[in-house]
Write an enzyme that holds these catalytic residues in place. Sequence first.
Site, PDB file in Angstrom:
ATOM      1  N   THR A 276       5.424  -0.756   2.130  1.00 34.01           N
ATOM      2  CA  THR A 276       4.917   0.505   2.678  1.00 34.01           C
ATOM      3  C   THR A 276       5.792   1.027   3.803  1.00 34.01           C
ATOM      4  OG1 THR A 276       2.649  -0.107   2.087  1.00 34.01           O
ATOM      5  CG2 THR A 276       2.930   1.610   3.748  1.00 34.01           C
ATOM      6  N   TYR A 277       6.003   0.223   4.825  1.00 29.75           N
ATOM      7  CA  TYR A 277       6.810   0.661   5.961  1.00 29.75           C
ATOM      8  C   TYR A 277       8.253   0.911   5.536  1.00 29.75           C
ATOM      9  CZ  TYR A 277       9.022   0.715  10.556  1.00 29.75           C
ATOM     10  OH  TYR A 277       9.754   1.076  11.658  1.00 29.75           O
ATOM     11  N   GLY A 278       8.831  -0.032   4.788  1.00 30.07           N
ATOM     12  CA  GLY A 278      10.227   0.088   4.385  1.00 30.07           C
ATOM     13  C   GLY A 278      10.497   1.324   3.546  1.00 30.07           C
TER      14      GLY A 278
ATOM     15  N   SER B 285       8.800   4.125   3.593  1.00 30.86           N
ATOM     16  CA  SER B 285       8.693   5.324   4.435  1.00 30.86           C
ATOM     17  C   SER B 285       9.965   5.536   5.240  1.00 30.86           C
ATOM     18  CB  SER B 285       7.475   5.224   5.361  1.00 30.86           C
ATOM     19  OG  SER B 285       7.680   4.286   6.398  1.00 30.86           O
ATOM     20  N   LYS B 286      10.548   4.459   5.755  1.00 31.90           N
ATOM     21  CA  LYS B 286      11.758   4.578   6.555  1.00 31.90           C
ATOM     22  C   LYS B 286      12.987   4.870   5.688  1.00 31.90           C
ATOM     23  CE  LYS B 286      10.476   4.321  10.797  1.00 31.90           C
ATOM     24  NZ  LYS B 286      10.763   5.441  11.738  1.00 31.90           N
TER      25      LYS B 286
END
Length: 275
Positions: free
Chosen positions: A162-164, A166-167
């Site tokens: 999820t975080y990766g 988005s970045k």
Amino acid sequence: MGTALTGRRVAVVTGGTRGIGLGLARELLERGHQVAICGRSAGSVDAGVQQLRAGLDDPGRVLGVVTDVSDRDAVQALWQQAVATFGRVDIWINNAGMSAPRGPLADQPSELVDAVVQTNLVGAFNGSAIAQAGMATQAGGGWIWNMEGFGSRGEHQPGMATYGASKRAVQYLTEALVRDTKGTPVKVGFLSPGIVATDLLIGDYADKPEEFEKVKKIFNILGDRVETVTPWLVDQVLAASKHGVRVAWLTKPKAMGRFMGAGFRKRDIFTPQEA
């Protein structure tokens, strides 16, 4: 109207009520500039403003605005309030971000995934679009900085989908923005703080204390405190002149040097330093 890009500058730092954002705002103020910060709640904004104004001869150099960065109209209002207060915006840093506890994507609630994407990606879209439009019409233009994070440059680790993702998308957005603004008075840069001991980093291991203890050694080798990283980042931002520049604290040579010297130097970035 307002100041030009020399001398005192006006900066907007989204997510500037804590962590790296608060550190960037503090360092900008230390160097004599004017700063607007935003956060999601009145309580967090008031607390951030209070911290930043402490000790300032001119507390009017700090502005706090409650802003949901996923709401384009709210971000537009942030721009307008900063301009109404300070006359212009020279630097816009899309720092607002959130993470998700590490784990399989299938175990992460859809509302959590939505929140991460809305904050990290849509927030960067909104901030970039509003700042680009506003800076294009003011004398001297301005700088937009988008914050990199794990995944921005293709890094992969289990539980970071999820975080990766988005970045990684923010990286594409910034690359596209560099091309879109070429030849205009608006300049764009990539800001990479590396591994910093913040609530965001620790939150990745929420409810997983044993896992955190396993990776803590690596973090203490490669990571740093907010007060170590943000002064350097701000100096680089203020000195930047090349469109599309990437300002990175934790480079590969630095990381290799940290590992080579790890046996000779003990570090703990998670324990607060004594005043």
